[in-house]
Design a protein around this motif. Structure first.
Motif, PDB file in Angstrom:
ATOM      1  N   ALA A 237       0.830  -1.208   0.000  1.00 47.91           N
ATOM      2  CA  ALA A 237       0.000   0.000   0.000  1.00 47.91           C
ATOM      3  C   ALA A 237       0.865   1.258   0.000  1.00 47.91           C
ATOM      4  O   ALA A 237       0.564   2.238  -0.695  1.00 47.91           O
ATOM      5  CB  ALA A 237      -0.923  -0.015   1.215  1.00 47.91           C
ATOM      6  N   ARG A 238       1.938   1.222   0.769  1.00 51.81           N
ATOM      7  CA  ARG A 238       2.826   2.388   0.844  1.00 51.81           C
ATOM      8  C   ARG A 238       3.551   2.628  -0.474  1.00 51.81           C
ATOM      9  O   ARG A 238       3.738   3.774  -0.894  1.00 51.81           O
ATOM     10  CB  ARG A 238       3.841   2.202   1.976  1.00 51.81           C
ATOM     11  N   LEU A 239       3.961   1.568  -1.147  1.00 52.41           N
ATOM     12  CA  LEU A 239       4.677   1.694  -2.408  1.00 52.41           C
ATOM     13  C   LEU A 239       3.752   1.877  -3.612  1.00 52.41           C
ATOM     14  O   LEU A 239       4.217   2.200  -4.706  1.00 52.41           O
ATOM     15  CB  LEU A 239       5.558   0.461  -2.632  1.00 52.41           C
ATOM     16  N   GLY A 240       2.473   1.653  -3.416  1.00 48.78           N
ATOM     17  CA  GLY A 240       1.543   1.730  -4.536  1.00 48.78           C
ATOM     18  C   GLY A 240       1.603   0.512  -5.418  1.00 48.78           C
ATOM     19  O   GLY A 240       1.356   0.579  -6.634  1.00 48.78           O
ATOM     20  N   VAL A 241       1.915  -0.643  -4.822  1.00 48.27           N
ATOM     21  CA  VAL A 241       2.035  -1.904  -5.557  1.00 48.27           C
ATOM     22  C   VAL A 241       0.833  -2.780  -5.235  1.00 48.27           C
ATOM     23  O   VAL A 241       0.390  -2.861  -4.093  1.00 48.27           O
ATOM     24  CB  VAL A 241       3.337  -2.639  -5.165  1.00 48.27           C
ATOM     25  N   VAL A 242       0.300  -3.431  -6.255  1.00 45.92           N
ATOM     26  CA  VAL A 242      -0.819  -4.349  -6.064  1.00 45.92           C
ATOM     27  C   VAL A 242      -0.272  -5.718  -5.677  1.00 45.92           C
ATOM     28  O   VAL A 242       0.616  -6.253  -6.338  1.00 45.92           O
ATOM     29  CB  VAL A 242      -1.660  -4.475  -7.350  1.00 45.92           C
ATOM     30  N   GLY A 243      -0.775  -6.281  -4.589  1.00 45.35           N
ATOM     31  CA  GLY A 243      -0.348  -7.596  -4.156  1.00 45.35           C
ATOM     32  C   GLY A 243      -0.664  -8.651  -5.197  1.00 45.35           C
ATOM     33  O   GLY A 243      -1.572  -8.499  -6.019  1.00 45.35           O
ATOM     34  N   LEU A 244       0.114  -9.728  -5.173  1.00 46.30           N
ATOM     35  CA  LEU A 244      -0.040 -10.763  -6.198  1.00 46.30           C
ATOM     36  C   LEU A 244      -1.437 -11.376  -6.191  1.00 46.30           C
ATOM     37  O   LEU A 244      -2.037 -11.590  -7.248  1.00 46.30           O
ATOM     38  CB  LEU A 244       1.021 -11.855  -5.973  1.00 46.30           C
ATOM     39  N   ASP A 245      -1.981 -11.648  -5.025  1.00 39.70           N
ATOM     40  CA  ASP A 245      -3.333 -12.208  -4.942  1.00 39.70           C
ATOM     41  C   ASP A 245      -4.372 -11.222  -5.453  1.00 39.70           C
ATOM     42  O   ASP A 245      -5.278 -11.577  -6.204  1.00 39.70           O
ATOM     43  CB  ASP A 245      -3.657 -12.597  -3.500  1.00 39.70           C
ATOM     44  N   ASP A 246      -4.223  -9.962  -5.034  1.00 37.07           N
ATOM     45  CA  ASP A 246      -5.160  -8.932  -5.500  1.00 37.07           C
ATOM     46  C   ASP A 246      -5.052  -8.745  -7.005  1.00 37.07           C
ATOM     47  O   ASP A 246      -6.054  -8.552  -7.691  1.00 37.07           O
ATOM     48  CB  ASP A 246      -4.878  -7.603  -4.793  1.00 37.07           C
ATOM     49  N   ALA A 247      -3.828  -8.822  -7.509  1.00 35.42           N
ATOM     50  CA  ALA A 247      -3.638  -8.670  -8.956  1.00 35.42           C
ATOM     51  C   ALA A 247      -4.354  -9.777  -9.707  1.00 35.42           C
ATOM     52  O   ALA A 247      -4.946  -9.556 -10.761  1.00 35.42           O
ATOM     53  CB  ALA A 247      -2.140  -8.692  -9.292  1.00 35.42           C
ATOM     54  N   GLY A 248      -4.297 -10.980  -9.134  1.00 32.91           N
ATOM     55  CA  GLY A 248      -5.001 -12.104  -9.763  1.00 32.91           C
ATOM     56  C   GLY A 248      -6.485 -11.845  -9.834  1.00 32.91           C
ATOM     57  O   GLY A 248      -7.131 -12.130 -10.845  1.00 32.91           O
ATOM     58  N   ASP A 249      -7.058 -11.308  -8.756  1.00 33.13           N
ATOM     59  CA  ASP A 249      -8.485 -10.990  -8.748  1.00 33.13           C
ATOM     60  C   ASP A 249      -8.812  -9.922  -9.782  1.00 33.13           C
ATOM     61  O   ASP A 249      -9.814 -10.005 -10.486  1.00 33.13           O
ATOM     62  CB  ASP A 249      -8.903 -10.506  -7.354  1.00 33.13           C
ATOM     63  N   VAL A 250      -7.922  -8.905  -9.872  1.00 34.98           N
ATOM     64  CA  VAL A 250      -8.162  -7.827 -10.831  1.00 34.98           C
ATOM     65  C   VAL A 250      -8.122  -8.362 -12.257  1.00 34.98           C
ATOM     66  O   VAL A 250      -8.993  -8.074 -13.083  1.00 34.98           O
ATOM     67  CB  VAL A 250      -7.105  -6.708 -10.656  1.00 34.98           C
ATOM     68  N   ILE A 251      -7.075  -9.187 -12.532  1.00 37.77           N
ATOM     69  CA  ILE A 251      -6.945  -9.753 -13.882  1.00 37.77           C
ATOM     70  C   ILE A 251      -8.154 -10.622 -14.228  1.00 37.77           C
ATOM     71  O   ILE A 251      -8.698 -10.573 -15.333  1.00 37.77           O
ATOM     72  CB  ILE A 251      -5.651 -10.568 -13.984  1.00 37.77           C
ATOM     73  N   GLU A 252      -8.597 -11.431 -13.237  1.00 32.88           N
ATOM     74  CA  GLU A 252      -9.753 -12.294 -13.467  1.00 32.88           C
ATOM     75  C   GLU A 252     -10.996 -11.463 -13.732  1.00 32.88           C
ATOM     76  O   GLU A 252     -11.808 -11.784 -14.619  1.00 32.88           O
ATOM     77  CB  GLU A 252      -9.963 -13.189 -12.244  1.00 32.88           C
ATOM     78  N   GLY A 253     -11.155 -10.350 -13.012  1.00 35.38           N
ATOM     79  CA  GLY A 253     -12.305  -9.482 -13.226  1.00 35.38           C
ATOM     80  C   GLY A 253     -12.277  -8.830 -14.592  1.00 35.38           C
ATOM     81  O   GLY A 253     -13.302  -8.733 -15.277  1.00 35.38           O
ATOM     82  N   VAL A 254     -11.084  -8.420 -15.016  1.00 30.48           N
ATOM     83  CA  VAL A 254     -10.943  -7.808 -16.332  1.00 30.48           C
ATOM     84  C   VAL A 254     -11.281  -8.811 -17.419  1.00 30.48           C
ATOM     85  O   VAL A 254     -11.960  -8.501 -18.400  1.00 30.48           O
ATOM     86  CB  VAL A 254      -9.503  -7.259 -16.520  1.00 30.48           C
ATOM     87  N   GLU A 255     -10.796 -10.064 -17.235  1.00 27.79           N
ATOM     88  CA  GLU A 255     -11.073 -11.103 -18.221  1.00 27.79           C
ATOM     89  C   GLU A 255     -12.572 -11.392 -18.306  1.00 27.79           C
ATOM     90  O   GLU A 255     -13.124 -11.578 -19.393  1.00 27.79           O
ATOM     91  CB  GLU A 255     -10.294 -12.367 -17.870  1.00 27.79           C
ATOM     92  N   ARG A 256     -13.258 -11.425 -17.145  1.00 28.70           N
ATOM     93  CA  ARG A 256     -14.713 -11.658 -17.146  1.00 28.70           C
ATOM     94  C   ARG A 256     -15.435 -10.529 -17.854  1.00 28.70           C
ATOM     95  O   ARG A 256     -16.370 -10.757 -18.628  1.00 28.70           O
ATOM     96  CB  ARG A 256     -15.221 -11.784 -15.705  1.00 28.70           C
ATOM     97  N   ALA A 257     -14.998  -9.291 -17.604  1.00 25.88           N
ATOM     98  CA  ALA A 257     -15.627  -8.141 -18.262  1.00 25.88           C
ATOM     99  C   ALA A 257     -15.431  -8.205 -19.772  1.00 25.88           C
ATOM    100  O   ALA A 257     -16.343  -7.897 -20.551  1.00 25.88           O
ATOM    101  CB  ALA A 257     -15.038  -6.835 -17.710  1.00 25.88           C
ATOM    102  N   ALA A 258     -14.217  -8.647 -20.166  1.00 22.49           N
ATOM    103  CA  ALA A 258     -13.939  -8.761 -21.592  1.00 22.49           C
ATOM    104  C   ALA A 258     -14.824  -9.827 -22.227  1.00 22.49           C
ATOM    105  O   ALA A 258     -15.333  -9.646 -23.345  1.00 22.49           O
ATOM    106  CB  ALA A 258     -12.462  -9.109 -21.805  1.00 22.49           C
TER     107      ALA A 258
END
Length: 568
Positions: free
Chosen positions: A531-552
């Motif tokens: 959070a301090r560095l502005g980096v998305v955690g690996l697990d959260d990134a997976g959720d984001v990618i999965e959400g983007v793929e579903r939207a696509a």
């Protein structure tokens, strides 16, 4: 064909293998000991760093530090001023350079890749490896002297052992046996991983610290006070071309330079910290305060011992031998000397293991990640002690040791470009994923080398190397300007290289500065750090990618339905 098959099998057997699920990929640029450390492996608290720096401070060299300045004609007060300021600068520079390891959890070996380039990073790496080889050997030899004192305290006849070595070998059987035993006793500790250093740090630092205090207390009680050495005033020879101000400047430069190698690779150990506060607190408390106290205790003890024995004994092994009359003293005196010398020996042993052998293992891992990890590299560094032959260096080549101690002339520029690149040019942002590949890497530069750093590094030591040469040669009347530059070598090297590197990067800018991976692909950071560095955690990134793929997918299905309706 059979030979080739056997060679292939042997190669596969010696190759390192990591846990890919833990992102411990092993290839030409990475292995388990080079990846950004995940939270589970960051086990060092403030006392680890307190112990790390305490072991670096609780040694013979730091004990004898005031002697270096008193022999130049400076007073006790001036000598202690050098020590206070020098240790403060050591702590400050250590925190400055180690901060990258605290934030991005990478070591010196990998840290230099974004400054020097993937291949260019071998230049500082090879310098460090050479120093690790030589200092490991020298420390083994010095530690061997303490082991010899321990043996003499148990078996006094050992001090009178006949010399069976040839006249061409510049040492004695007494010294050589001590070296062999010190090297042998140290070797098993190479198997301990840095994550597990807590217990040795605790035991050894407390043992040696208490031993030094007991030694000082005994000397003061026996002498009924401090001896004449304590009241030494300024006595600069009339023939000296230097006043006290220049000698103080030289002393401060000498102090920082003596530990410059440890400052350079500070991130190798800071990356193990559970949080930055642990590193900063432990470093300041120990590198500064304990370092000052050890020099002070050494000065007081030596002064009191002068009153007892009528001579000045700065070297603890020499003083310990006198305290037990070379083994002919009482059993009580020999028992006391044994435990005191054992404390010094253990400190020398673990300082050598941690500061030289383990550091050498990390550096060697950077050269051959496929085959060398910290443990294998540390063993190689220790074996190299026999190749270096420290008995030749210590007993014959005193000039070489002086050159080795002055190697900060070349290290200070490296530290300067590291600081400028990380804090000013990159604003403390690093692309971790680009440090472990050559394809499409911002840190590949030109054929793997960042040419901007070469003139910056050369420009940092060019003004001061002349002073180093004339000082080592011992000329009676060297050019004053060269020596003055050499007396400020560390600061000159640091700031000149920093400035040149900054200017070159402004004139010839490079893309990717200040950028970082937006996804924590190595699982390096805690949620708070991410959070301090502005980096998305690996697990959260997976959720984001999965959400983007579903939207696509929804958009694709929606588009297909609309096309069917239009056709109908």
């Amino acid at each position: 064909m059979a030979l080739r098959y056997r060679f292939q099998k042997l190669r596969e057997k010696v190759q390192l293998h990591g846990d890919n699920e833990q992102h411990e990929q092993t290839d030409s640029w990475s292995n388990r000991d080079l990846i950004p450390l995940p939270p589970a492996r960051r086990t060092w608290g403030w006392f680890h760093f307190f112990g790390y720096w305490a072991i670096s401070s609780l040694n013979i060299s730091n004990w004898q530090t005031p002697n270096s300045f008193l022999t130049l004609g400076l007073s006790v007060g001036q000598s202690m001023l050098i020590i206070v300021l020098g240790r403060l600068l050591i702590a400050g520079f250590s925190v400055l350079i180690a901060w990258c390891g605290l934030e991005w959890h990478i070591g010196f070996t990998v840290q230099n890749r974004y400054t020097w380039g993937m291949r260019g990073s071998y230049i500082p790496l090879l310098q460090r490896i050479l120093l690790n080889f030589i200092w490991t050997a020298v420390q083994c030899w010095n530690g061997g002297r303490l082991i010899a004192v321990c043996i003499t305290a148990i078996w006094p006849s050992f001090a009178r052992i006949p010399n069976t070595l040839s006249a061409s070998m510049p040492t004695t059987t007494y010294q050589f046996v001590g070296f062999i035993l010190f090297w042998t006793f140290s070797t098993p500790f190479l198997l301990i991983r840095p994550e597990k250093f807590k217990l040795p740090f605790q035991v050894i630092s407390l043992y040696c610290g208490i031993g030094m205090l007991c030694m000082m207390t005994w000397a003061l009680a026996t002498a009924n006070g401090v001896g004449p050495l304590w009241s030494t005033g300024t006595a600069i020879p009339s023939t000296s071309m230097w006043n006290s101000s220049w000698l103080i400047m030289s002393g401060i430069n000498q102090m920082i330079g003596g530990i410059a190698a440890g400052i350079t690779n500070g991130s190798d150990f800071s990356r193990y910290s559970r949080s930055p506060s642990h590193y900063v607190g432990g470093t300041i408390a120990s590198a500064w305060i304990v370092g000052i106290m050890v020099s002070f205790i050494g000065l007081v003890t030596t002064s009191a011992a002068q009153k007892i024995y009528g001579e000045v004994y700065w070297n603890p092994p020499d003083l310990l031998m006198v305290m037990m009359d070379s083994g002919n003293g009482s059993s009580k005196a020999r028992a006391g000397v044994f435990f005191l010398s054992l404390g010094f020996a253990l400190t020398a042993m673990f300082e050598n293991i941690c500061g030289n052998a383990v550091a050498g293992g990390i550096d060697l891992a950077g050269l051959f990640p496929h085959y060398i990890n910290i443990r294998r590299g540390a063993i190689i560094t220790f074996i190299a002690a026999w190749v270096v032959q420290p008995w030749q260096l210590i007993n014959k080549a005193t000039t070489f040791i002086q050159v080795l101690s002055s190697f900060s002339v070349f290290l200070a520029p490296i530290i300067g470009v590291m600081a400028t690149d990380y804090y000013i040019l990159r604003s403390r942002k690093v692309k971790l994923s680009h440090l472990y590949r050559t394809q499409d890497s911002d840190y590949w530069y030109w054929h793997g080398v960042n040419w901007r750093v070469i003139p910056a590094w050369l420009g940092g030591w060019a003004p001061t190397v002349g002073g180093l040469v004339v000082t080592v040669q011992g000329k009676a009347n060297p050019p004053r300007g060269l020596v003055e530059l050499y007396y400020m070598a560390f600061l000159i090297g640091f700031f000149v290289s920093s400035t040149i590197f900054l200017v070159l990067n402004k004139i010839f800018p490079r893309g990717g500065m200040g950028e970082y991976d937006e996804v924590d692909i190595y699982g390096t950071f805690t949620a708070k750090e991410a959070a301090r560095l502005g980096v998305v955690g690996l697990d959260d990134a997976g959720d984001v990618i999965e959400g983007v793929e579903r939207a696509a997918d929804v958009e694709d299905k929606k588009g297909t339905t609309e096309e069917v309706v239009e056709k109908n």
